[in-house]
Design a protein around this motif. Structure first.
Motif, PDB file in Angstrom:
ATOM      1  N   ASN A  58     -41.420  44.775  -2.875  1.00  0.00           N
ATOM      2  CA  ASN A  58     -40.870  43.411  -2.715  1.00  0.00           C
ATOM      3  C   ASN A  58     -40.303  43.203  -1.316  1.00  0.00           C
ATOM      4  N   LEU A  60     -38.340  44.876   0.597  1.00  0.00           N
ATOM      5  CA  LEU A  60     -37.026  45.301   1.080  1.00  0.00           C
ATOM      6  C   LEU A  60     -37.237  46.343   2.171  1.00  0.00           C
ATOM      7  N   ARG A  86     -41.723  37.665  -4.145  1.00  0.00           N
ATOM      8  CA  ARG A  86     -40.368  37.927  -4.654  1.00  0.00           C
ATOM      9  C   ARG A  86     -40.077  37.135  -5.915  1.00  0.00           C
ATOM     10  N   MET A  91     -35.967  43.054  -9.496  1.00  0.00           N
ATOM     11  CA  MET A  91     -35.544  44.420  -9.191  1.00  0.00           C
ATOM     12  C   MET A  91     -34.171  44.716  -9.767  1.00  0.00           C
ATOM     13  N   VAL A 115     -33.862  29.066  -6.630  1.00  0.00           N
ATOM     14  CA  VAL A 115     -35.214  29.514  -6.295  1.00  0.00           C
ATOM     15  C   VAL A 115     -36.231  28.889  -7.245  1.00  0.00           C
ATOM     16  N   ALA A 160     -32.404  39.672 -13.436  1.00  0.00           N
ATOM     17  CA  ALA A 160     -33.788  39.797 -12.977  1.00  0.00           C
ATOM     18  C   ALA A 160     -34.741  39.083 -13.937  1.00  0.00           C
ATOM     19  N   MET A 163     -35.596  35.156 -13.935  1.00  0.00           N
ATOM     20  CA  MET A 163     -36.597  34.579 -13.041  1.00  0.00           C
ATOM     21  C   MET A 163     -38.000  34.662 -13.639  1.00  0.00           C
TER      22      MET A 163
ATOM     23  N   GLN B 302     -32.116  38.950  -1.700  1.00  0.00           N
ATOM     24  CA  GLN B 302     -33.518  38.870  -1.268  1.00  0.00           C
ATOM     25  C   GLN B 302     -34.462  39.143  -2.430  1.00  0.00           C
ATOM     26  N   ALA B 303     -34.128  40.165  -3.214  1.00  0.00           N
ATOM     27  CA  ALA B 303     -34.992  40.524  -4.333  1.00  0.00           C
ATOM     28  C   ALA B 303     -35.109  39.374  -5.324  1.00  0.00           C
ATOM     29  N   LEU B 304     -34.062  38.560  -5.426  1.00  0.00           N
ATOM     30  CA  LEU B 304     -34.108  37.415  -6.338  1.00  0.00           C
ATOM     31  C   LEU B 304     -34.885  36.247  -5.736  1.00  0.00           C
TER      32      LEU B 304
END
Ligand SMILES: Nc1ncnc2c1ncn2[C@@H]1O[C@H](COP(=O)(O)OP(=O)(O)O)[C@@H](O)[C@H]1O
Ligand SMILES: [Mg+2]
Lengths: 252, 401
Positions: A58, A60, A86, A91, A115, A160, A163, B302-304
């Protein structure tokens, strides 16, 4: 890998992925494909690149060579692609990383609202459903600092899941927990595995691997050196290093 | 036993326990009392007996608003009334502030604002009565602001982001008015002064330097070298220069940067200088808060899928700022006191007014009275900010690891 797979759709495809930290060659050509609905457990000695690998999925961490395709999208410098990926990849971290200034409810609704652009009401409804699912609906209005480690990690999983990701990545989700809390988190993860979500799990919990994994990847020095079913891996590992590792971790 | 003797016994017990528990503490207690006596008694004698407070009473208008025209004073009063309402709302966002300290805060604020309104010192006919109405309206609005904020559960962000910003704009318009307008005739900046000016420079300075400081702190961490270098250069230059120098430079330099058509008054130049000064310090405090944040917060955001801007404004900054609130409020208090320097570049703020009052021929030699008074005024406002800050810290501590 051209192995026979009961699954058609590939959610993750990695081809010859390399990663350097300065001079240090952390990922040395990782090849792997994960199909929709698979539960893949990643094990290996400390420092072998397990975290680095799932963090490249993802973005990172940035891989320098090779190709990563997540749910059909190529992972490269294109911000649009990273954004798309993402959204599809959730995660869960070893240290939970909940947002301490937000209530549990806000932790779970934040990304849904900003988001996924869900209306707040709907996001809160979803959050409550997920808190029910991980067994702590009564904690919604508290703050992360007021929860136990096991509860925090379950909130992180709910966050997590909110989403609705295609894939969930877990990086040693129980390693920071006191022994009596490990089970409550593993139970949630097992329940998840049965729902058919794709999971990549870095863990030392061999019981979990045996019970729910479809596949085990064994990492050593930045490479996957063994890739097989849990049954074969635990009863008849091929590699010296795998045998070594298993005897250390199961031996005592 | 009567309650009188009980309380007397309690007092003796308290004294014995807290002040005379041993020989050494008894000695220290007596010594401190003696010192307090030495200091306080002469002050008390001076205040009630020797001092000539006429210099304050006669100049109350000057201390409160400078040369703001007397027939336009209602604009200042209205401003103060609105301010009371806003302060009520601000206090209401403090869930840790009980009714008792909220009312104490109100009384204290009212007293402070009473001075701006001009106390009873105004000798103009009719003005006294109007003053009282304004004060009553102010108290009423304080309660109104307090209760509505509580009832509607307005967040602190809303009260500050909308309430205070709107108030600042409104009050600037109200105070300056428009040329040729008969209802709100223009009152040029040169006439503004006294505590009014001090508070204005402070509030505008805080409101403008805060976002500017945040931008500088983020810019200093930017990956773009141009932005990063600019921010570092700006912060380090400003922090390397005393405010007074900056104020003088503002007089000379700011007109150079602006087109000739845009003549800005001395007051605006001072506000710009004070803002730049405070922003550089705020930026450094906020940067400290940013550095203290665990990297995992950024990664989780960021991961979200949160983008850079969302991550900064929803996750990183709220935590970073929270961590450094004591330092930021300290900077606000420092800014408030530093405004006394603007007297040197010719503004008639509270300190400037004090100097002007001392210069009057009929009040020669009354420095002590004047400076004691303005010291008290500075202290009251600083102390209010300090109380607010302590409450804020206590409240923000809730739920943080
Ligand atoms: N940010 C980094 N900078 C430099 N080296 C790193 C960094 N992250 C990880 N490494 C190194 O890469 C190797 C693999 O790390 P990691 O993926 O965390 O291992 P694992 O999760 O298998 O224990 C380790 O030797 C570690 O020291
Ligand atoms: Mg690791």
């Amino acid at each position: 890998m051209g192995e026979m797979s009961p699954y058609e759709e590939k959610v993750i495809v990695c081809r010859n992925v390399h990663k350097w930290f300065g001079d240090f060659h952390a990922l040395q050509g990782v090849n792997v494909e994960v199909a929709k609905g698979e539960v893949v457990v990643i094990i290996g000695p400390s420092g072998s690149g397990k975290s680095t690998f799932i963090r490249t999925l993802n973005r990172l961490e940035v891989h320098e060579e090779g190709e990563i395709i997540v749910h059909g999208t190529v992972l490269n410098d294109d911000l649009k692609n990273i954004e798309t990926i993402r959204k599809e990849v959730g995660m869960v971290f070893q240290s939970f990383n909940l947002f301490p200034h937000l209530s549990i409810m806000d932790n779970i609704t934040l990304a849904q609202i900003h988001v996924r652009k869900r209306p707040r009401k709907q996001a809160e409804k979803k959050a409550m459903e997920l808190l029910e699912r991980v067994g702590i609906p009564e904690q919604a209005s508290k703050y992360p600092g007021q929860l136990s480690g096991g509860q925090q990690q379950r909130v992180a999983i709910a966050r997590a899941l909110a989403m609705e990701p295609e894939v969930l990545l877990f990086d040693e989700p129980t390693s920071a927990l006191d022994p009596e809390m490990i089970k409550e988190v593993l139970d949630v993860m097992k329940e998840l595995a049965r729902t058919g979500i794709t999971m990549l799990v870095v863990t030392h919990e061999m019981g979990f691997a045996r019970e729910v994994a479809n596949r085990v990847l064994f990492f050593d020095q930045g490479k996957i050196i063994e890739e097989t079913t849990p049954d074969i891996f635990f009863t008849n590992p091929r590699h010296e290093r795998s045998k070594d590792f298993l005897s250390k971790i199961l031996g005592h | 036993m009567s309650s009188h003797t009980v309380s007397k016994n309690m007092m003796i017990l308290w004294l014995r326990k807290n002040m005379f528990s041993s020989w050494r503490s008894a000695l220290l207690s007596l010594g401190s009392l003696w010192l307090a006596y030495l200091i306080l008694v002469p002050i008390l004698v001076f205040v009630v007996h020797d001092a000539n407070w006429e210099v304050i009473v006669d100049n109350i208008h000057l201390f409160a608003v400078g040369s703001y025209p007397a027939d336009q004073l209602w604009r200042v009063f209205l401003n103060v009334v609105l301010l009371m309402g806003l302060i009520g709302g601000t206090v209401a966002t403090q869930t840790t502030m009980g009714i008792k300290s909220a009312s104490l805060f109100m009384l204290f604020t009212a007293c402070a604002l009473w001075i701006v309104i001009g106390g009873n010192g105004s000798d103009r006919e009719g003005m006294n009565a109007i003053n009282h109405y304004f004060l009553i309206a102010g108290l009423g609005l304080y309660l109104l602001g307090y209760t509505t904020t509580k009832k509607k559960a307005f967040s602190r962000a809303k009260v500050f982001g909308i309430g205070w910003l709107l108030y600042i704009l409104l009050s600037l318009i109200l105070l300056s008015g428009f040329t040729g307008n008969s209802f709100l005739p223009k009152v040029t900046n040169h006439l503004w002064g006294g505590l009014l000016l001090t508070l204005l420079v402070t509030v505008v300075g805080i409101a403008a330097s805060f976002p500017f400081g945040i931008a500088l702190a983020l810019g200093r961490k930017s990956e773009l070298p141009v932005i990063k270098l600019f921010c570092i250069g700006f912060i380090e230059t400003i922090r390397g220069v005393p405010l007074i120098t900056l104020l003088f430079m503002g007089q000379v330099l700011i007109p150079l940067f602006l087109p000739p058509a845009l003549v800005v008054s001395n007051l605006v130049r001072v506000m710009i200088a004070v803002t730049l000064f405070a922003a550089a310090y705020m930026a450094e405090y906020i940067r400290g808060g940013l550095q203290a944040l665990p990297i995992g917060q950024n990664e989780a955001a960021q991961a979200l899928g949160l983008n850079r801007v969302q991550t900064n404004f929803l996750i990183i900054l709220p935590q970073a700022i929270r961590a450094v609130i004591p330092a930021l409020v300290g900077e606000c208090i420092a800014l408030f006191k530093d405004t006394s320097l603007v007297a040197i570049v010719g503004l008639l703020d509270l300190t400037g007014a004090a100097k002007a009052a001392i210069g009057q021929p009929n009040f020669i030699g009354l420095e002590a009275e004047v400076f004691m008074t303005i010291a008290l005024v500075y202290w009251i406002f600083s102390y209010l900010m300090s109380i607010y800050s302590q409450n804020l810290e206590r409240q923000l501590g809730v739920g943080i690891r």
